[in-house]
Design an enzyme around this catalytic site. Structure first.
Site, PDB file in Angstrom:
ATOM      1  N   GLN A  85       0.822  -1.211   0.000  1.00  0.00           N
ATOM      2  CA  GLN A  85       0.000   0.000   0.000  1.00  0.00           C
ATOM      3  C   GLN A  85       0.858   1.265   0.000  1.00  0.00           C
ATOM      4  OE1 GLN A  85      -3.667   0.175   1.341  1.00  0.00           O
ATOM      5  NE2 GLN A  85      -3.905  -1.973   0.782  1.00  0.00           N
ATOM      6  N   LYS A 132       1.182   6.897   6.451  1.00  0.00           N
ATOM      7  CA  LYS A 132       0.141   6.245   5.645  1.00  0.00           C
ATOM      8  C   LYS A 132      -0.949   7.254   5.375  1.00  0.00           C
ATOM      9  CE  LYS A 132       0.137   1.374   6.463  1.00  0.00           C
ATOM     10  NZ  LYS A 132      -0.482   0.171   7.010  1.00  0.00           N
ATOM     11  N   ASP A 159      -5.721   0.649   2.894  1.00  0.00           N
ATOM     12  CA  ASP A 159      -5.544   0.782   4.342  1.00  0.00           C
ATOM     13  C   ASP A 159      -6.265   2.030   4.839  1.00  0.00           C
ATOM     14  OD1 ASP A 159      -3.986  -1.437   4.299  1.00  0.00           O
ATOM     15  OD2 ASP A 159      -2.209  -0.483   5.150  1.00  0.00           O
ATOM     16  N   ILE A 214       3.506   6.879  11.833  1.00  0.00           N
ATOM     17  CA  ILE A 214       3.760   5.654  12.597  1.00  0.00           C
ATOM     18  C   ILE A 214       5.264   5.533  12.815  1.00  0.00           C
ATOM     19  CG2 ILE A 214       3.478   3.139  12.633  1.00  0.00           C
ATOM     20  CD1 ILE A 214       1.342   3.632  10.315  1.00  0.00           C
ATOM     21  N   ASP A 231      -6.692  -9.267   8.125  1.00  0.00           N
ATOM     22  CA  ASP A 231      -5.610  -9.359   7.139  1.00  0.00           C
ATOM     23  C   ASP A 231      -4.254  -9.707   7.775  1.00  0.00           C
ATOM     24  OD1 ASP A 231      -4.718  -9.233   4.505  1.00  0.00           O
ATOM     25  OD2 ASP A 231      -4.229  -7.099   4.618  1.00  0.00           O
ATOM     26  N   GLU A 280       4.910 -10.467  12.856  1.00  0.00           N
ATOM     27  CA  GLU A 280       6.305 -10.177  13.124  1.00  0.00           C
ATOM     28  C   GLU A 280       6.599 -10.371  14.604  1.00  0.00           C
ATOM     29  OE1 GLU A 280       4.462  -8.212  11.109  1.00  0.00           O
ATOM     30  OE2 GLU A 280       5.653  -7.897   9.287  1.00  0.00           O
ATOM     31  N   ASP A 331       1.165  -2.929  11.052  1.00  0.00           N
ATOM     32  CA  ASP A 331       0.170  -2.962   9.980  1.00  0.00           C
ATOM     33  C   ASP A 331      -1.243  -3.203  10.488  1.00  0.00           C
ATOM     34  OD1 ASP A 331       1.435  -2.313   7.680  1.00  0.00           O
ATOM     35  OD2 ASP A 331       2.224  -4.320   7.344  1.00  0.00           O
TER      36      ASP A 331
END
Ligand SMILES: *[C@@H]1O[C@H](CO)[C@@H](O)[C@H](O)[C@H]1NC(C)=O
Ligand SMILES: *[C@@H]1O[C@H](CO)[C@@H](O)[C@H](O)[C@H]1NC(C)=O
Length: 339
Positions: free
Chosen positions: A52, A68, A87, A169, A230, A235, A245
């Site tokens: 994205q 984002k 997103d 972020i 999703d 991680e 995310d």
């Protein structure tokens, strides 16, 4: 400046704790949010990878953040697949506050930020970023970016003030281990094993540690509340799942995709402290707290419909845990890290 010192100190390897990704005492989270929301931008580029549109900003003081951009108004409804649409920038920030409320400390700080296309971006944009900017028909400079799904006709354009809103972020300069989620979706009509096998959790218990499994169940509850369907991979840092995310939440306030909770209802176990935290935020406290936290930084993070939806889903989490307790007994369900 104090804030810069602080942010670079605490986000570097100096912060060495098994308890959280960042310090949570002495107002540190607020200072980090303030810094990523207001620090001068020294360089802007496209983020190096991802599906994205996302920018990578280098702030004065050398801290990096992801940006984002906003793609939808808060009341936009995403229909269709649970993982559909672009997103949602507000979902990233909502997720951060939700994590704070739930005492999940493994998530990068995130805040709404507005940046001016001509004052903040163009003067410090890399050549690579400039190549992914176009003027639209009315002459506004817009960005289409560089990512797997980026298309030249799907741009982000500034508002009438020349600003682009987005989620800022904190970028984590760390080595994460990436794992596939046992409960990942097929992203097609094919059914995954967890969708057809009621004993699926037994298999997962044979593969994962108790700690990881309980961690995945915490994450499932978190994702269910915002409806992020999703998280096909996750991680890990210091043996903890890091909530990276979170932009696929808050797509449709009318939908509660229950199967996001599958790790909880298939395993029927839950970390005891998570249950305590969940019980403490009942009766509207969750909503009030997130609204207040958002307002501190001057933002509304979701529509009323979405807040109501999160409260409704919280009741479903309670019901699921109660179902498990009724079936197996409290001591079999609520765990202190051991199975
Ligand atoms: C952009 O173009 C692609 C084809 O290249 C198309 O599939 C898509 O729907 C277009 N998007 C918009 C917003 O028009
Ligand atoms: C170009 O972008 C500006 C700023 O977002 C917007 O107001 C305008 O409607 C856009 N024009 C066209 C033709 O898309």
């Amino acid at each position: 400046m104090l804030v810069f010192l602080m942010i670079s100190t605490i986000t570097s390897q100096h912060w060495n704790s098994e308890e959280s990704l960042f310090p949570h005492t002495n107002g540190a989270p607020g200072k980090i949010l303030h810094a990523i929301q207001t620090s001068q931008i020294a360089l802007v580029d496209n983020a190096p990878k991802g599906t994205q549109l996302k920018l990578l900003l280098l702030l004065e003081g050398k801290q990096k953040i992801y940006f984002k951009p906003k793609r939808y108004n808060l009341n936009h409804v995403i229909n269709g697949n649970i993982y559909g649409g672009f997103d949602r920038h507000n979902s990233e920030v909502f997720a951060y506050y939700l994590a704070m409320v739930l005492n999940f400390k493994w998530i990068p700080p995130s805040v709404i930020r507005r940046i001016h296309i001509h004052k903040d971006i163009v003067p410090v944009a890399t050549a690579g970023l400039k190549r992914t900017m176009v003027k639209n028909d009315s002459g506004s400079l817009c960005i289409y970016g560089k990512c797997f799904y980026c298309k030249i006709n799907e741009t982000v354009c500034p508002d009438s003030n020349g600003e682009i809103e987005g989620a800022a972020i904190l970028y984590l300069d760390r080595q994460f281990k990436i794992h596939k989620s046992p409960w990942r979706r097929s992203y097609s009509t094919r059914k995954m094993e967890w969708e057809t096998d009621n004993d699926f959790c037994k298999k997962v218990k044979g593969i994962l540690s108790a700690k990881r499994l309980l961690n995945l169940i915490d994450v499932a509850i978190f994702d269910f509340l915002i409806q992020n369907g999703d998280r096909h991979r996750y991680e890990v840092y210091k043996d903890q799942i890091v909530l990276l995310d979170n932009g696929k939440g808050l797509g449709n306030a009318m939908v509660d995709e229950l199967d996001i909770l599958a790790p909880l209802y298939q395993c029927c176990i839950l970390t005891a402290s998570t249950w305590q935290n969940l019980e403490m935020i009942s009766g509207g406290i969750l909503t009030d707290t997130i609204k207040k936290l958002g307002a501190l930084r001057g933002h509304t993070l979701a529509t009323e419909e979405h807040f109501k939806a999160v409260e409704r889903r919280l009741l479903k989490v309670y019901a699921t845990v109660q179902y498990c307790i009724g079936k197996h007994g409290r001591s079999k369900v609520l765990k202190n890290g051991f199975l």
